[in-house]
Design a protein around this motif. Structure first.
Motif, PDB file in Angstrom:
ATOM      1  N   ASP A  61      10.443   6.413  -6.360  1.00 48.82           N
ATOM      2  CA  ASP A  61      10.630   7.401  -7.417  1.00 48.82           C
ATOM      3  C   ASP A  61      10.491   6.793  -8.807  1.00 48.82           C
ATOM      4  OD1 ASP A  61      10.992   9.553  -5.790  1.00 48.82           O
ATOM      5  OD2 ASP A  61      13.157   9.722  -6.063  1.00 48.82           O
ATOM      6  N   HIS A  62      10.682   5.490  -8.912  1.00 50.33           N
ATOM      7  CA  HIS A  62      10.567   4.863 -10.237  1.00 50.33           C
ATOM      8  C   HIS A  62       9.115   4.713 -10.678  1.00 50.33           C
ATOM      9  CE1 HIS A  62      14.753   4.245  -9.945  1.00 50.33           C
ATOM     10  NE2 HIS A  62      14.736   3.169  -9.198  1.00 50.33           N
ATOM     11  N   CYS A  63       8.177   4.879  -9.760  1.00 45.22           N
ATOM     12  CA  CYS A  63       6.770   4.613 -10.099  1.00 45.22           C
ATOM     13  C   CYS A  63       6.274   5.635 -11.111  1.00 45.22           C
ATOM     14  CB  CYS A  63       5.894   4.652  -8.851  1.00 45.22           C
ATOM     15  SG  CYS A  63       4.151   4.367  -9.244  1.00 45.22           S
ATOM     16  N   ILE A  64       5.758   5.129 -12.239  1.00 41.62           N
ATOM     17  CA  ILE A  64       5.154   6.026 -13.223  1.00 41.62           C
ATOM     18  C   ILE A  64       3.635   5.845 -13.246  1.00 41.62           C
ATOM     19  CG2 ILE A  64       7.211   6.351 -14.634  1.00 41.62           C
ATOM     20  CD1 ILE A  64       6.157   4.179 -16.515  1.00 41.62           C
ATOM     21  N   LYS A  65       3.109   5.290 -12.179  1.00 40.73           N
ATOM     22  CA  LYS A  65       1.662   5.264 -11.918  1.00 40.73           C
ATOM     23  C   LYS A  65       0.887   4.397 -12.919  1.00 40.73           C
ATOM     24  CE  LYS A  65       0.624   7.645  -9.004  1.00 40.73           C
ATOM     25  NZ  LYS A  65       0.774   7.613  -7.555  1.00 40.73           N
ATOM     26  N   CYS A  66       1.562   3.468 -13.587  1.00 40.76           N
ATOM     27  CA  CYS A  66       0.921   2.787 -14.708  1.00 40.76           C
ATOM     28  C   CYS A  66      -0.115   1.761 -14.275  1.00 40.76           C
ATOM     29  CB  CYS A  66       1.967   2.147 -15.602  1.00 40.76           C
ATOM     30  SG  CYS A  66       2.689   0.625 -14.926  1.00 40.76           S
ATOM     31  N   THR A  67      -0.076   1.365 -12.983  1.00 42.32           N
ATOM     32  CA  THR A  67      -1.100   0.503 -12.416  1.00 42.32           C
ATOM     33  C   THR A  67      -0.997  -0.949 -12.869  1.00 42.32           C
ATOM     34  OG1 THR A  67      -2.486   2.493 -12.580  1.00 42.32           O
ATOM     35  CG2 THR A  67      -3.533   0.596 -11.648  1.00 42.32           C
ATOM     36  N   ILE A  68       0.104  -1.304 -13.520  1.00 39.94           N
ATOM     37  CA  ILE A  68       0.321  -2.711 -13.878  1.00 39.94           C
ATOM     38  C   ILE A  68       0.325  -3.571 -12.620  1.00 39.94           C
ATOM     39  CG2 ILE A  68       2.237  -4.248 -14.522  1.00 39.94           C
ATOM     40  CD1 ILE A  68       2.595  -2.615 -17.060  1.00 39.94           C
ATOM     41  N   CYS A  69       0.889  -3.041 -11.538  1.00 40.96           N
ATOM     42  CA  CYS A  69       0.968  -3.822 -10.295  1.00 40.96           C
ATOM     43  C   CYS A  69      -0.414  -4.143  -9.765  1.00 40.96           C
ATOM     44  CB  CYS A  69       1.802  -3.091  -9.247  1.00 40.96           C
ATOM     45  SG  CYS A  69       1.226  -1.422  -8.847  1.00 40.96           S
ATOM     46  N   THR A  70      -1.271  -3.137  -9.751  1.00 43.76           N
ATOM     47  CA  THR A  70      -2.608  -3.353  -9.195  1.00 43.76           C
ATOM     48  C   THR A  70      -3.410  -4.293 -10.099  1.00 43.76           C
ATOM     49  OG1 THR A  70      -2.543  -1.249  -8.058  1.00 43.76           O
ATOM     50  CG2 THR A  70      -4.718  -2.175  -8.440  1.00 43.76           C
ATOM     51  N   ALA A  71      -3.154  -4.198 -11.409  1.00 50.00           N
ATOM     52  CA  ALA A  71      -3.855  -5.099 -12.322  1.00 50.00           C
ATOM     53  C   ALA A  71      -3.416  -6.545 -12.127  1.00 50.00           C
ATOM     54  CB  ALA A  71      -3.621  -4.672 -13.770  1.00 50.00           C
ATOM     55  N   ALA A  72      -2.237  -6.755 -11.561  1.00 56.71           N
ATOM     56  CA  ALA A  72      -1.741  -8.121 -11.370  1.00 56.71           C
ATOM     57  C   ALA A  72      -1.942  -8.608  -9.944  1.00 56.71           C
ATOM     58  CB  ALA A  72      -0.259  -8.190 -11.720  1.00 56.71           C
ATOM     59  N   CYS A  73      -2.275  -7.713  -9.042  1.00 61.17           N
ATOM     60  CA  CYS A  73      -2.330  -8.065  -7.615  1.00 61.17           C
ATOM     61  C   CYS A  73      -3.414  -9.110  -7.367  1.00 61.17           C
ATOM     62  CB  CYS A  73      -2.608  -6.819  -6.772  1.00 61.17           C
ATOM     63  SG  CYS A  73      -2.885  -7.206  -5.031  1.00 61.17           S
ATOM     64  N   PRO A  74      -3.041 -10.268  -6.827  1.00 58.73           N
ATOM     65  CA  PRO A  74      -4.055 -11.299  -6.594  1.00 58.73           C
ATOM     66  C   PRO A  74      -4.998 -10.958  -5.441  1.00 58.73           C
ATOM     67  CG  PRO A  74      -1.907 -12.049  -5.837  1.00 58.73           C
ATOM     68  CD  PRO A  74      -1.688 -10.731  -6.511  1.00 58.73           C
ATOM     69  N   VAL A  75      -4.559 -10.105  -4.537  1.00 56.39           N
ATOM     70  CA  VAL A  75      -5.417  -9.778  -3.391  1.00 56.39           C
ATOM     71  C   VAL A  75      -6.475  -8.750  -3.788  1.00 56.39           C
ATOM     72  CG1 VAL A  75      -5.496  -8.871  -1.039  1.00 56.39           C
ATOM     73  CG2 VAL A  75      -3.605 -10.343  -1.745  1.00 56.39           C
TER      74      VAL A  75
END
Lengths: 413, 415, 549
Positions: free
Chosen positions: A12-26
């Motif tokens: 529920d905390h996800c605001i879809k900002c995509t910071i995670c995907t931008a940092a994902c090494p895989v």
């Protein structure tokens, strides 16, 4: 609300900002993995208990937790993914490879000791690895560590504490060595014992099993639970007395602290007490230092060394305790890598379809270490060290080995 | 051990940490995750309304008219100092900014609107188009975050001769998914750049300028632009688009490196839970960690945890509003009924988004009676009360100015 | 500008009932035209919680409704499985409820022929781990979740395929009367201001909560009470099955898991005008407080959105409270009732019984027209439309599975709801979409956590590329579409924006204002019909404004 909800409700905390995907090494190196936002909080809204798992790509999550680290809103992305993987395993059964990777310590138990030479020779034969790859899907090139000619526990049985004579009332500490130290790298455990004893501790090495992380990360939750229950049973009496449990394998200590309790929703009192008393060894030493109790009489080490804080260490969320302590050593300069992950991420890089991904993920780290020109690298995780050795061909040690050197304690002392 | 704590890793926190690190305070930056810089357009926007005399004059007027505005805490001089240091650091990292506080640059958004910015990275500056300019807007169909024909048509309706095209994606080993980040990685590859450059040369026609989404490489964007300009013969510029923002990520990582090089440390993934105080001095900051909380001795502390977007201010269904890290008092609307205007895009904004910590002229937190809460704490960025910086279009300017000022002032505090 | 059309039957209202009617007519070979002032499902159908009633909610007080629901439930499962997720339903007795009601409930279910089964609580908790652990009883019923957007689209597509004409954005401004006979209607095409006259032998008023307004155009008075019901969608599926409180129906006593959300419902407040109502803070507070009895902690979870629909309640008996008005429907034959021929109104009812209502209306009309072809809607399956599974029931994981197997991740335009480029292109180019909110009804665009924060710009970009040529000055059309959609989403956000959803709104503002500058473009609002013959973003006839608090 049931305790199991903590992880899933974090979506529920996800605001879809995509910071995670931008940092994902895989997802940076392959598009077989659509990224943590997609498979995590986003896909989770489409998963329903009782319905067949609708997606497979979550299996390409390496579990490195970089997403959790960078997420500004606190979504437990990696845990959501690991639970989704476990549901896939639940619905389709456990593949042989996952059993092998999950129970690798059993192989270590067999091969470590007098047979190590033969076992290492055999394990490194090319045809053996090719055959194993065909039979099991374990990548032929992936870095297998060498079995030690003796186990850490056998060393520990022979070991006599040089400070024991005449000492009474010394504070106690439990050492959790983990499988890697026991079967592959007893030197790390020896260093840890030496450093702790040098600081006036009586080191207790109780019976202990695999922390279960390889099982959890391969989605075999039920077996992971047994392992954790066993360790909690072994460790609880110490923790209940307030005796700290200290480990050099940063992934084992993370599992005891958090991964097992959270993923398995084990929230009983004993599990909690063990978790709260478990420390990464440098976290423990840093606490000692903050209380003025760390022996800081170090020899000068005139070196500049590359250091990588492994993702499993960063997942403790305790900063860089190894750097905090090694900074106290005169002459020693540690240069930290900016790489997100070595790529291996537990057992991920051992899988034939993921080996290349793992090497590509690790490339930044390998480049950093090679560019340092150093013949030695420092890293808290055994798995990362094997990958560093493999990818950069630079020998790497646990920071505790460096600290022992700084104390002037000879190996084997 | 480190006893200077910075809470928050957005522009304000990083600028503050830089000031502290350069003052020899070895700051530890604690943050839940990456900051709002990763969402930003990557420019320094000082003020959204035109003013004769430019942003400097606009800020002077704001300060004169609103003594509680965050800019009033730094003054124009503080803003200037922050901009100057920011530009030096970016320049040193081969990511130079252009522009100054005397006039804004008007650069286009991905929708084709022109917005003002005081400082823009050199990668964007050629986007300051003039009526009569001829522009090619180019993108990739594979990037769902950028629509050249739409942008070009909006530019045309504002007197710019613009043409929007999609480029053919050069051969890469990906095919399923392209994000701003993955395309930026593609541009780090020479063959990819050459392929794009050749297409731009072919498609440019009589255009003097070429706009591309802001994905022109992660580490060496100026080299990418130079190479594309060499191939195409046009002036190439980047256009910011949806998060995650490559220009924002560049700024964050340059600042992080500068902080580490100056002796600071960044610890993200560590949400600050609360502080412990002794009277009017904060003594300890407590962050979340596996199994246990981590305690940090705090001789001095900079709170730059952001506003509602950044996570520094949180709200709930009862209408409660609180500051998440240190539990400082907030200036907020009296009740939920006063939070919102009826139109989403109401130019006056929504009252709830002005919520923040009141501060004295040294950026120290105040309570409702105007008493300093902690003498060794300063506040910066979105956590400050007194402005809706998104409506004002002052978000990055306020973050920069207050972050630098709050860090500099904090550095002077002795144990 | 004007045009004139002729049909056997004119249907007014593009909700479930009207579209059901037009499909029924088409199946019987009767030439029909449907007019709707907005998009299909723009009214109550698109604003309900998605419950396919088992009948359980009505067994005690309104047995006729219960029986109708039970029968229709089985029929709809057969003819449109792809629009229905077979979630199953529960009636639970919480510590706040009277345990004795259980016996009344079970007995009434048996009497009405509504299937019911006593479920051990341990089993309930296994399946529904978030439910109140202090439940005292639980009964399983055949409730399910229905996607009313898909279902209406499926009916419309089938009706069109069988020769019917469906005209959206056709606002009825007057009924044509010849003596005591209704002979059609005059409409305004909201997209271009054109006057459209439709001549028909028969007119069926299926305008739901607006039926009173339509009948009024013929000088007739029918007591349709718009009963506002407010709902709150939670950010994800907090329950797996429909969960009802086992007690007399009241506000906030149900949770419906539909697609990716769980809907807490509802309130019931009579409003004077179906076009003017607000969402009151007290309603939201009540819904959350009641929800706590079912799912403890729910009020601290993330609410995605609130909205309100207006029930088309028909009051032909003295009812003290809205909830006392029977939920059954009523077919009003205005020839026998009011002496006005060629005109019937089908009022009341609920989504679950839309097909039966259509059948009854068409039976009467067909008989009057001398057409003896029987109704086939109960047996003729509806072909699946895009966004629905090709076979079997709708499932929650279906769209994720589809993207995984058949789409490029980069083509997921609305990431929250997994709406792909292909779906949007289809909806933009082939449907009658007049704005991005219509695309939402077609595809679920912008219905997830970020509420359009990211996908509004993307959808506007695609719209511009695909329709820019049709819409002269397409770029400012795109700007108007963007702003319109942002405001449409905002309507349902103000009431529940706190915590994570407020944070989301602030990020969305950052994107809209700082990154895109949606407010900085020269063109603000499109004058109705002036330059954009296929875009409608501002028109009084379709502006159902929620008041912000």
């Amino acid at each position: 609300m049931p305790a199991t909800d903590f992880i899933e409700l974090s979506l529920d905390h996800c605001i879809k900002c995509t910071i995670c995907t931008a940092a994902c090494p895989v997802s940076a190196v392959t598009d077989l993995f659509p990224g943590p936002k997609y498979v995590g909080p986003q896909a989770q809204r489409f998963r329903r208990d009782g319905e067949a798992p609708p997606d497979d790509t979550v299996d390409y999550c390496s579990g490195c937790r970089v997403c959790n680290e960078v997420c500004p809103t606190g979504v437990k992305i990696m845990e959501i993914n690991t639970r989704a993987k476990a549901r896939i395993v639940e619905s389709r059964g456990v593949p042989l490879r996952s059993w092998l990777l999950g129970y690798q310590y059993l192989i270590g138990r067999l091969a470590c000791g007098p047979l190590a030479g033969v076992a290492n020779l055999f394990a490194n034969l090319r045809w053996v690895r090719v055959l194993a790859e065909h039979l099991t899907g374990i990548a032929r090139e992936a870095p297998l560590p060498s079995f030690s000619g003796y186990s850490f526990r056998s060393w520990a049985r022979r070991h006599r504490d040089p400070h024991a004579a005449g000492a009474t009332g010394r504070p106690k500490v439990v050492y959790f060595h983990g499988c890697a130290t026991n079967y592959y790298e007893p030197r790390v455990g020896e260093a840890a014992v030496a450093v702790l004893e040098h600081n006036g501790f009586e080191v207790i090495i109780p019976e202990q099993g695999c922390c279960g992380l390889p099982l959890l990360s391969n989605g075999i939750f039920s077996h992971g639970r047994h392992h954790h229950q066993y360790n909690v049973a072994q460790l609880y009496s110490y923790a209940a007395q307030g005796i700290p449990i200290v480990g050099t394998s940063t992934s084992c200590t993370l599992t005891l602290k958090e991964e097992a309790p959270e993923l398995l929703a084990m929230h009983d009192e004993q599990t909690r007490v063990v978790a709260e008393h478990t420390y990464d060894i440098f976290e423990f030493l840093r606490l000692l230092h903050e209380r003025g109790r760390l022996n800081t009489r170090f020899r000068r080490i005139k070196r500049r060394l590359p250091y990588h804080a492994p993702c499993q260490q960063r997942a403790h969320r305790i900063g860089r305790p190894a750097l905090d302590i090694l900074e106290l050593v005169p002459g020693l300069t540690m240069v930290e890598s900016e790489a997100a992950c070595c790529g291996l991420a537990g057992s991920y890089g051992y899988k034939v379809e993921k080996y290349r991904i793992a090497m590509d993920v690790g490339a930044e780290l390998f480049d950093f270490i090679r560019a340092s020109g150093s013949d030695l690298a420092v890293c808290d995780s055994e798995i990362c060290r094997w990958q560093i050795d493999h990818g950069s061909e630079v020998y790497s040690v646990h920071p505790i080995e460096l600290l022992r050197e700084a104390y002037g304690l000879a190996p084997g002392a | 051990m480190r006893d200077t704590i910075v809470i928050g890793a957005g522009l304000a926190g990083l600028m503050g940490a830089l000031a502290l690190a350069e003052a020899g305070r070895r700051p530890l930056v604690l943050a839940t995750g990456h900051g709002a810089t990763h969402w930003s357009s990557g420019t320094i926007d000082v003020w959204g309304q035109a003013a004769s005399g430019g942003p400097r004059a606009a800020v002077a007027a704001v300060i004169a008219g609103d003594p509680d505005h965050p800019y009033a805490r730094t003054g124009v001089a503080g803003l200037e100092a922050a901009c100057a240091r920011f530009r030096q650091v970016m320049q040193a990292a081969a990511y130079p900014f252009v522009g100054d506080l005397h006039s804004d640059l008007m650069i286009p958004t991905a929708l084709g609107a022109f917005r003002r910015a005081a400082l823009v990275p050199r990668t964007m500056s050629a986007g300051a188009l003039q009526a009569g300019d001829r522009v090619l807007i180019a993108g990739f169909r594979q990037l769902r975050d950028f629509y050249p024909p739409l942008m070009a048509q909006n530019l045309r309706s504002q007197g710019i001769a613009a043409h929007g095209v999609y480029l053919e994606l050069p051969p890469v080993n990906r095919n399923l998914d392209f994000t701003t980040r993955s395309l930026a990685q593609c541009f780090d590859d020479g063959a990819f750049r050459a392929h794009v450059g050749a297409q731009l040369a072919r498609l440019r026609g009589d255009a003097s300028h070429i706009g591309l989404p802001a994905v022109l490489g992660m580490r060496h964007p100026l080299d990418v632009i130079a190479e594309l300009e060499r191939h195409s013969g046009g002036q190439v510029f980047e256009i910011a688009t949806l998060p995650p923002s490559v220009p924002g990520m560049r700024i964050a990582s340059i600042l992080e490196r500068a902080i580490v090089a100056a002796g600071g440390r960044i610890q993200i993934g560590s949400a600050v839970l609360r502080g412990v105080a002794d009277g009017d001095r904060l003594t300890t900051v407590i962050s979340e960690a596996a199994a246990r909380e981590q305690q940090h001795r705090a001789v001095r502390c900079l709170l730059a945890s952001g506003g509602i977007a950044g996570g520094g201010v949180r709200t709930d269904q009862t209408g409660a509003v609180w500051e998440t890290a240190l539990g400082l008092p907030l200036a907020a609307p009296a009740s939920r009924r006063a939070w919102f205007a009826s139109r989403s895009l109401d130019p006056r904004g929504h009252a709830i988004f002005r919520t923040g910590v009141l501060s004295d002229d040294r950026l120290r937190p105040l309570d409702q009676r105007g008493v300093v809460v902690y003498r060794n704490v300063t506040i910066a960025g979105g956590a400050l009360a007194g402005a809706d910086t998104i409506r004002e279009r002052s978000r990055s300017g306020v973050a920069l100015a207050t972050g630098w000022a709050a860090g500099s002032r904090l550095a002077a505090i002795e144990a | 500008m004007s045009r004139s059309l002729t049909a056997d039957v004119l249907v007014i209202g593009g909700g479930a009932t009207g579209v059901g009617v037009v499909r029924d007519l088409a199946l019987r070979g009767i030439r029909a035209i449907l007019v709707e002032k907005g998009d299909l499902t723009h009214g109550t159908t698109g604003r309900y919680h998605g419950l396919l009633h088992s009948g359980g909610r009505y067994v005690v007080k309104d047995p006729q409704s219960a029986q109708e629901c039970a029968a229709e439930n089985e029929i709809l499962r057969r003819i449109m499985p792809h629009c229905i997720e077979d979630t199953g339903g529960l009636f639970v007795i919480t510590p706040a409820d009277d345990e004795r009601y259980a016996e009344t409930f079970v007995a009434a279910c048996r009497a009405c022929g509504v299937w019911v089964d006593d479920v051990p609580l341990a089993e309930v908790m296994r399946h529904e781990p978030r439910l109140n652990r202090k439940l005292r009883r639980a009964f399983a019923v055949r409730d399910a979740a229905a996607d009313a957007f898909l279902a209406t689209e499926a009916n419309a597509a089938d009706a069109r395929a069988r020769g019917a004409t469906l005209l959206t954005y056709h606002h009825v401004t007057d009924l044509e009367l010849e003596g005591d006979r209704v002979t059609g209607a005059r409409c305004e095409d909201l997209r271009n201001g054109e006057a459209v006259t439709i001549h028909a032998a028969y007119t069926i008023n299926a305008a739901g909560a607006w039926a009173g307004k339509i009948a009024g155009l013929a000088g007739l008075d029918i007591a349709v009470v718009p009963g506002k019901g407010t709902m709150v969608a939670m950010n994800h599926r907090i329950v797996n099955s429909v969960v009802n409180r086992c007690k007399p129906p009241a506000d906030g006593d149900i949770i419906v898991p539909i697609q990716t959300v769980a809907v807490l419902g509802t309130t019931d407040i009579a409003v004077p005008d179906p076009d003017v109502f607000g969402i009151e803070p007290d309603e939201i507070a009540l819904i959350l407080a009641e929800g706590e009895h079912l799912v403890p902690g729910v009020s601290r979870m993330r609410a995605l959105r609130a909205w309100a629909g207006v029930r088309p309640l028909y009051r032909d008996v003295a009812a003290v409270d809205d909830r006392d008005i029977p939920r059954t429907y009523k077919l009003l034959n205005h020839r026998t009732r009011d002496g006005v021929a060629g005109f019937v109104s089908i009022v009341g009812g609920k989504w679950t019984t839309y097909r039966l209502m259509a059948q009854e209306a068409v039976d009467l009309v067909a008989a009057d027209l001398g057409i003896a072809i029987p109704c086939r809607t109960a047996v003729e399956p509806l072909p699946p439309v895009h966004g629905a599974p090709k076979s079997g029931h709708l499932t929650l994981g279906g769209r994720l599975r589809h993207v995984e197997s058949e789409e490029l991740y980069g083509d997921v335009i609305c990431e929250c709801e997994l709406v792909t480029r292909r779906q949007l292109v289809d909806a933009i180019t082939t449907g009658g979409a007049a704005n991005l909110d219509d695309l939402r009804r077609d595809t679920r665009l912008g219905m997830g956590p970020c509420q359009g924060g990211f996908c509004t710009y993307r959808a506007a970009g695609l719209w511009h590329e695909l329709r820019g040529a049709d819409d002269a000055g397409g770029a400012d059309a795109a700007a108007a579409l963007t702003r319109h959609f942002i405001q449409e989403r905002w309507k349902g956000l103000a009431a529940i924006a706190w915590g994570d959803q407020l944070r989301q709104q602030r990020l969305d503002e950052l994107i809209a204002l700082e990154v895109l500058g949606v407010d900085l473009l020269p063109a603000a609002v499109i004058a109705d019909g002036a330059r954009h013959p296929t875009v409608v973003t501002e028109h009084a006839a379709i502006a159902t404004e929620y008041h912000a608090e």
